[in-house]
Scaffold this motif. Structure first.
Motif, PDB file in Angstrom:
ATOM      1  N   PHE A  66      19.652 -29.010 -11.989  1.00 54.55           N
ATOM      2  CA  PHE A  66      18.425 -29.679 -12.210  1.00 54.55           C
ATOM      3  C   PHE A  66      17.571 -29.502 -11.141  1.00 54.55           C
ATOM      4  O   PHE A  66      17.839 -29.925  -9.818  1.00 54.55           O
ATOM      5  N   ILE A  67      16.374 -28.780 -11.445  1.00 56.08           N
ATOM      6  CA  ILE A  67      15.583 -28.292 -10.353  1.00 56.08           C
ATOM      7  C   ILE A  67      14.460 -29.498 -10.107  1.00 56.08           C
ATOM      8  O   ILE A  67      13.286 -29.669 -11.144  1.00 56.08           O
ATOM      9  N   ALA A  68      14.394 -30.368  -9.088  1.00 57.12           N
ATOM     10  CA  ALA A  68      13.428 -31.390  -8.715  1.00 57.12           C
ATOM     11  C   ALA A  68      12.615 -30.967  -7.669  1.00 57.12           C
ATOM     12  O   ALA A  68      12.309 -31.690  -6.791  1.00 57.12           O
ATOM     13  N   LEU A  69      12.515 -29.574  -7.319  1.00 51.37           N
ATOM     14  CA  LEU A  69      11.681 -29.080  -6.298  1.00 51.37           C
ATOM     15  C   LEU A  69      10.035 -29.119  -6.519  1.00 51.37           C
ATOM     16  O   LEU A  69       9.722 -28.697  -7.886  1.00 51.37           O
ATOM     17  N   HIS A  70       9.258 -29.054  -5.725  1.00 53.14           N
ATOM     18  CA  HIS A  70       7.923 -29.036  -5.964  1.00 53.14           C
ATOM     19  C   HIS A  70       7.301 -27.975  -4.868  1.00 53.14           C
ATOM     20  O   HIS A  70       7.767 -27.980  -3.820  1.00 53.14           O
ATOM     21  N   GLY A  71       6.398 -27.201  -5.359  1.00 54.50           N
ATOM     22  CA  GLY A  71       5.750 -26.574  -4.282  1.00 54.50           C
ATOM     23  C   GLY A  71       6.458 -25.248  -4.168  1.00 54.50           C
ATOM     24  O   GLY A  71       7.370 -24.884  -5.028  1.00 54.50           O
ATOM     25  N   PRO A  72       6.125 -24.340  -3.227  1.00 57.06           N
ATOM     26  CA  PRO A  72       6.633 -23.064  -2.930  1.00 57.06           C
ATOM     27  C   PRO A  72       8.073 -23.132  -2.589  1.00 57.06           C
ATOM     28  O   PRO A  72       8.547 -24.026  -2.079  1.00 57.06           O
ATOM     29  N   GLY A  73       8.952 -22.423  -3.003  1.00 52.55           N
ATOM     30  CA  GLY A  73      10.564 -22.386  -3.103  1.00 52.55           C
ATOM     31  C   GLY A  73      11.063 -22.980  -4.295  1.00 52.55           C
ATOM     32  O   GLY A  73      12.307 -22.876  -4.507  1.00 52.55           O
ATOM     33  N   GLY A  74      10.307 -23.988  -4.890  1.00 54.56           N
ATOM     34  CA  GLY A  74      11.037 -24.535  -6.093  1.00 54.56           C
ATOM     35  C   GLY A  74      10.166 -24.101  -7.367  1.00 54.56           C
ATOM     36  O   GLY A  74      10.827 -24.264  -8.736  1.00 54.56           O
ATOM     37  N   GLU A  75       8.674 -23.987  -7.113  1.00 58.07           N
ATOM     38  CA  GLU A  75       8.193 -23.601  -8.291  1.00 58.07           C
ATOM     39  C   GLU A  75       7.606 -22.310  -8.336  1.00 58.07           C
ATOM     40  O   GLU A  75       6.546 -22.095  -8.995  1.00 58.07           O
ATOM     41  N   ASP A  76       7.873 -21.262  -7.836  1.00 60.08           N
ATOM     42  CA  ASP A  76       7.655 -20.042  -7.657  1.00 60.08           C
ATOM     43  C   ASP A  76       8.612 -19.020  -8.114  1.00 60.08           C
ATOM     44  O   ASP A  76       8.440 -17.859  -7.927  1.00 60.08           O
ATOM     45  N   GLY A  77       9.538 -19.454  -8.604  1.00 60.01           N
ATOM     46  CA  GLY A  77      10.545 -18.503  -9.291  1.00 60.01           C
ATOM     47  C   GLY A  77      12.008 -18.016  -8.353  1.00 60.01           C
ATOM     48  O   GLY A  77      12.765 -17.491  -8.764  1.00 60.01           O
ATOM     49  N   LYS A  78      11.702 -18.199  -6.946  1.00 57.93           N
ATOM     50  CA  LYS A  78      12.727 -18.018  -6.101  1.00 57.93           C
ATOM     51  C   LYS A  78      14.386 -18.794  -6.262  1.00 57.93           C
ATOM     52  O   LYS A  78      14.905 -18.089  -6.436  1.00 57.93           O
ATOM     53  N   VAL A  79      14.138 -19.822  -6.480  1.00 60.35           N
ATOM     54  CA  VAL A  79      15.339 -20.511  -6.654  1.00 60.35           C
ATOM     55  C   VAL A  79      15.674 -20.297  -8.142  1.00 60.35           C
ATOM     56  O   VAL A  79      16.991 -20.198  -8.389  1.00 60.35           O
ATOM     57  N   GLN A  80      14.887 -20.070  -9.010  1.00 59.14           N
ATOM     58  CA  GLN A  80      15.119 -19.862 -10.351  1.00 59.14           C
ATOM     59  C   GLN A  80      15.872 -18.318 -10.559  1.00 59.14           C
ATOM     60  O   GLN A  80      16.911 -18.322 -11.174  1.00 59.14           O
ATOM     61  N   GLY A  81      15.334 -17.320  -9.594  1.00 60.66           N
ATOM     62  CA  GLY A  81      15.982 -16.132  -9.595  1.00 60.66           C
ATOM     63  C   GLY A  81      17.495 -16.092  -9.203  1.00 60.66           C
ATOM     64  O   GLY A  81      18.281 -15.523  -9.652  1.00 60.66           O
ATOM     65  N   PHE A  82      17.517 -17.139  -7.948  1.00 58.87           N
ATOM     66  CA  PHE A  82      18.928 -16.869  -7.408  1.00 58.87           C
ATOM     67  C   PHE A  82      19.881 -17.573  -8.214  1.00 58.87           C
ATOM     68  O   PHE A  82      21.096 -17.136  -8.449  1.00 58.87           O
ATOM     69  N   LEU A  83      19.425 -18.608  -9.174  1.00 58.94           N
ATOM     70  CA  LEU A  83      20.350 -19.258 -10.024  1.00 58.94           C
ATOM     71  C   LEU A  83      20.883 -18.232 -11.229  1.00 58.94           C
ATOM     72  O   LEU A  83      21.703 -18.378 -11.618  1.00 58.94           O
ATOM     73  N   GLU A  84      19.751 -17.605 -11.799  1.00 63.59           N
ATOM     74  CA  GLU A  84      20.075 -16.566 -12.797  1.00 63.59           C
ATOM     75  C   GLU A  84      20.997 -15.764 -12.292  1.00 63.59           C
ATOM     76  O   GLU A  84      21.931 -15.020 -12.987  1.00 63.59           O
ATOM     77  N   CYS A  85      21.002 -15.149 -10.989  1.00 64.36           N
ATOM     78  CA  CYS A  85      21.747 -14.212 -10.389  1.00 64.36           C
ATOM     79  C   CYS A  85      23.250 -14.563 -10.405  1.00 64.36           C
ATOM     80  O   CYS A  85      24.273 -14.132 -10.523  1.00 64.36           O
ATOM     81  N   MET A  86      23.289 -16.002 -10.103  1.00 67.79           N
ATOM     82  CA  MET A  86      24.656 -16.815 -10.057  1.00 67.79           C
ATOM     83  C   MET A  86      25.022 -17.185 -11.666  1.00 67.79           C
ATOM     84  O   MET A  86      26.156 -17.687 -11.619  1.00 67.79           O
ATOM     85  N   ASN A  87      24.235 -16.955 -12.623  1.00 65.66           N
ATOM     86  CA  ASN A  87      24.712 -17.421 -13.910  1.00 65.66           C
ATOM     87  C   ASN A  87      24.746 -18.817 -13.992  1.00 65.66           C
ATOM     88  O   ASN A  87      25.533 -19.354 -14.637  1.00 65.66           O
ATOM     89  N   VAL A  88      23.828 -19.685 -13.355  1.00 71.12           N
ATOM     90  CA  VAL A  88      24.026 -21.013 -13.601  1.00 71.12           C
ATOM     91  C   VAL A  88      22.505 -21.542 -14.118  1.00 71.12           C
ATOM     92  O   VAL A  88      21.544 -21.175 -13.715  1.00 71.12           O
ATOM     93  N   PRO A  89      22.870 -22.242 -15.427  1.00 71.14           N
ATOM     94  CA  PRO A  89      21.711 -22.617 -16.129  1.00 71.14           C
ATOM     95  C   PRO A  89      21.026 -23.630 -15.379  1.00 71.14           C
ATOM     96  O   PRO A  89      21.627 -24.505 -14.498  1.00 71.14           O
TER      97      PRO A  89
END
Length: 97
Positions: A66-89
């Motif tokens: 559950f992404i509860a991050l705001h601003g750069p690092g949370g809303e810019d696709g970086k964390v999302q990309g890392f989670l996708e690489c790990m196959n974590v929904p």
């Protein structure tokens, strides 16, 4: 949602904090999400992404985030990309949004 349905979600990581100017808001909203999931019976862990998020996610073997991050690092696709690489929904928009 029933306790059985909540537990079927597996181990949930609530990602909060971060290093952006919106850190304090993220800590508050992430804590609220953590408490709500916990009170619903979920197996949940809060992870402050200001620390080593990569290590925390790799070593703790979460089923979803559950992404509860705001601003750069949370809303810019970086964390999302890392989670996708790990196959974590995860919650929220995808990498390209």
């Amino acid at each position: 949602m029933s306790n059985t349905a909540i537990q079927a979600l597996g181990r949930i990581a609530v990602l909060l904090g971060g290093n952006s100017a919106e850190r304090e808001i993220s800590l508050k909203s992430g804590d609220a999400v953590f408490k709500a999931l916990q009170s619903a019976g979920a197996v949940v862990t809060a992870i402050d992404t200001g620390d080593d998020i990569v290590k925390a996610l790799q070593t703790q073997n979460f089923d979803r985030a559950f992404i509860a991050l705001h601003g750069p690092g949370g809303e810019d696709g970086k964390v999302q990309g890392f989670l996708e690489c790990m196959n974590v929904p995860y919650t929220g928009s995808g990498v390209l949004a």
